[in-house]
Write an enzyme that holds these catalytic residues in place. Structure first.
Site, PDB file in Angstrom:
ATOM      1  N   ASP A  66     -49.589   6.404 -17.675  1.00  0.00           N
ATOM      2  CA  ASP A  66     -48.239   6.154 -17.329  1.00  0.00           C
ATOM      3  C   ASP A  66     -47.381   5.587 -18.363  1.00  0.00           C
ATOM      4  O   ASP A  66     -47.795   5.522 -19.559  1.00  0.00           O
ATOM      5  CB  ASP A  66     -48.728   4.884 -16.387  1.00  0.00           C
ATOM      6  CG  ASP A  66     -49.856   4.091 -16.805  1.00  0.00           C
ATOM      7  OD1 ASP A  66     -50.054   3.924 -17.833  1.00  0.00           O
ATOM      8  OD2 ASP A  66     -50.651   3.227 -15.971  1.00  0.00           O
ATOM      9  N   ASP A 135     -55.678  -6.025  -9.086  1.00  0.00           N
ATOM     10  CA  ASP A 135     -55.446  -5.607  -7.454  1.00  0.00           C
ATOM     11  C   ASP A 135     -56.138  -4.313  -7.097  1.00  0.00           C
ATOM     12  O   ASP A 135     -55.845  -3.772  -6.199  1.00  0.00           O
ATOM     13  CB  ASP A 135     -53.998  -5.847  -7.269  1.00  0.00           C
ATOM     14  CG  ASP A 135     -53.207  -4.497  -8.333  1.00  0.00           C
ATOM     15  OD1 ASP A 135     -53.693  -3.916  -8.728  1.00  0.00           O
ATOM     16  OD2 ASP A 135     -51.968  -4.427  -7.942  1.00  0.00           O
ATOM     17  N   HIS A 137     -55.676  -1.292  -9.166  1.00  0.00           N
ATOM     18  CA  HIS A 137     -55.036  -0.060  -9.227  1.00  0.00           C
ATOM     19  C   HIS A 137     -55.659   0.576 -10.542  1.00  0.00           C
ATOM     20  O   HIS A 137     -56.366  -0.009 -11.363  1.00  0.00           O
ATOM     21  CB  HIS A 137     -53.397  -0.423  -9.897  1.00  0.00           C
ATOM     22  CG  HIS A 137     -53.400  -1.218 -11.089  1.00  0.00           C
ATOM     23  ND1 HIS A 137     -52.426  -2.352 -10.961  1.00  0.00           N
ATOM     24  CD2 HIS A 137     -53.702  -1.153 -12.115  1.00  0.00           C
ATOM     25  CE1 HIS A 137     -52.191  -2.822 -12.552  1.00  0.00           C
ATOM     26  NE2 HIS A 137     -53.053  -2.076 -13.210  1.00  0.00           N
ATOM     27  N   GLU A 142     -50.651   1.508  -7.357  1.00  0.00           N
ATOM     28  CA  GLU A 142     -50.837   0.050  -6.774  1.00  0.00           C
ATOM     29  C   GLU A 142     -51.453   0.205  -5.219  1.00  0.00           C
ATOM     30  O   GLU A 142     -51.296   1.251  -4.649  1.00  0.00           O
ATOM     31  CB  GLU A 142     -49.631  -0.448  -6.728  1.00  0.00           C
ATOM     32  CG  GLU A 142     -48.849  -0.861  -8.027  1.00  0.00           C
ATOM     33  CD  GLU A 142     -49.453  -1.964  -8.739  1.00  0.00           C
ATOM     34  OE1 GLU A 142     -50.844  -2.270  -8.658  1.00  0.00           O
ATOM     35  OE2 GLU A 142     -48.718  -2.540  -9.815  1.00  0.00           O
TER      36      GLU A 142
HETATM   37  C1  F6R Z   1     -52.652   1.411 -18.372  1.00  0.00           C
HETATM   38  C2  F6R Z   1     -53.196   1.245 -16.885  1.00  0.00           C
HETATM   39  C3  F6R Z   1     -53.470   0.204 -15.984  1.00  0.00           C
HETATM   40  C4  F6R Z   1     -54.369  -0.679 -16.750  1.00  0.00           C
HETATM   41  C5  F6R Z   1     -54.933  -1.786 -15.963  1.00  0.00           C
HETATM   42  C6  F6R Z   1     -55.698  -2.797 -16.601  1.00  0.00           C
HETATM   43  O1  F6R Z   1     -52.299   2.528 -18.732  1.00  0.00           O
HETATM   44  O2  F6R Z   1     -52.963   2.582 -16.308  1.00  0.00           O
HETATM   45  O3  F6R Z   1     -54.174   0.768 -14.745  1.00  0.00           O
HETATM   46  O4  F6R Z   1     -55.640   0.049 -17.027  1.00  0.00           O
HETATM   47  O5  F6R Z   1     -53.655  -2.696 -15.777  1.00  0.00           O
HETATM   48  O6  F6R Z   1     -54.992  -3.626 -17.826  1.00  0.00           O
HETATM   49  P1  F6R Z   1     -55.805  -4.208 -18.913  1.00  0.00           P
HETATM   50  O7  F6R Z   1     -56.561  -3.440 -19.654  1.00  0.00           O
HETATM   51  O8  F6R Z   1     -54.736  -4.862 -19.728  1.00  0.00           O
HETATM   52  O9  F6R Z   1     -56.437  -5.492 -18.065  1.00  0.00           O
END
Ligand code: F6R
Length: 259
Positions: A66, A135, A137, A142
């Protein structure tokens, strides 16, 4: 069900996953790695840099999950810049080896299709690293995301923006939109490796691994994939009801050589 591996620390998890990546790279001259940003995969990138050795990585391609919309590619918090700094540069990869969805507002209408085309031309992802949001995702899909979705523009939830505000000067500076691989896109990867560390992820991990498959927890889509490894520390595994079934099972599999 997903292979669930609970380890003593994030560093151990990073080493285990780096090992799996090197086995892929050493068996395939043109491996395609799916890379994630955020805090979680950093232990993997550090372990890769520490154990790289003299490998020829010129055939490797990496595809990001992303990108934020509206940050310039060189903005320190853009996912392109983050992946170059944390992943590509320590491994000596060229900029062109890393493909990130295009978050430029001027090209948004075609950003998803362009990314999907590049992914298809590369032959798809061999091993996809995933973190998980509090959440539920994955990527930036989301809650409520279509389980069959492809790469497209999405709106970040307030919770995700708050979770990610630590990387920005203030909450107002966290972008509102992103371009993310869809859940259908992620499911096309041949091996999914989801990592999570810390108690804040425990509820989302339990919902993803044991809950019903539902758009309310987009990560639960991993239950449809034939080859998933979930790598956790004890805190992130803390809400798994069936932990007694998973723990230790992986190491006793006949011929187990790592994930
Ligand atoms: C990042 C992504 C998100 C993160 C998620 C967890 O490329 O796609 O899904 O993996 O938000 O983020 P952290 O690792 O910072 O807790």
């Amino acid at each position: 069900m997903a292979e669930v591996v609970v380890l003593g620390s994030a560093e151990e998890a990073g080493a285990l996953v780096a090992d799996a990546i090197w086995r892929l790279v050493d068996s395939d001259p043109a491996p395609v790695l799916g890379v994630a940003t955020g805090s979680t995969p950093l232990v993997v990138y550090r372990a890769l840099a520490a154990t790289r050795g003299g490998r020829d990585l010129s055939g490797l391609r990496a595809f990001a999950l992303d990108e934020y919309v509206g940050l310039s590619p060189d903005h320190p918090q853009s996912y392109r810049r983050t992946l170059l700094t944390e992943f590509a540069e320590p491994l000596g990869l060229d900029v062109g080896q890393v493909v990130v969805p295009d978050g430029d507002p001027a090209r948004l209408p075609s950003a998803g299709a362009a990314f999907e085309q590049a992914l298809a031309e590369a032959g798809g992802v061999d091993l996809q690293l995933l973190g998980i949001g509090t959440d539920g995702h994955i990527g930036f899909n989301e809650p409520g995301s279509s389980l069959a979705s492809r790469t497209r523009v999405k709106t970040l939830t307030e919770q995700t923006r708050r979770d990610n505000a630590r990387f920005f000067d203030s909450l107002e500076n966290v972008p509102i939109h992103c371009v993310t691989q869809g859940l259908g896109t992620i499911l096309d990867a041949r091996h999914l490796v989801l990592l999570a560390f810390g108690a804040a992820k425990a509820a989302a991990v339990a919902a993803a691994v044991e809950g019903p498959v539902s758009a309310s927890c987009p990560a639960s889509i991993i239950q449809f994939h034939p080859h998933v490894t979930v790598v956790l520390d004890a805190e992130a595994a803390g809400e798994l009801a069936n932990l007694r079934y998973y723990q230790g099972v992986w190491e006793r599999k006949p011929g187990w050589q790592g994930i």
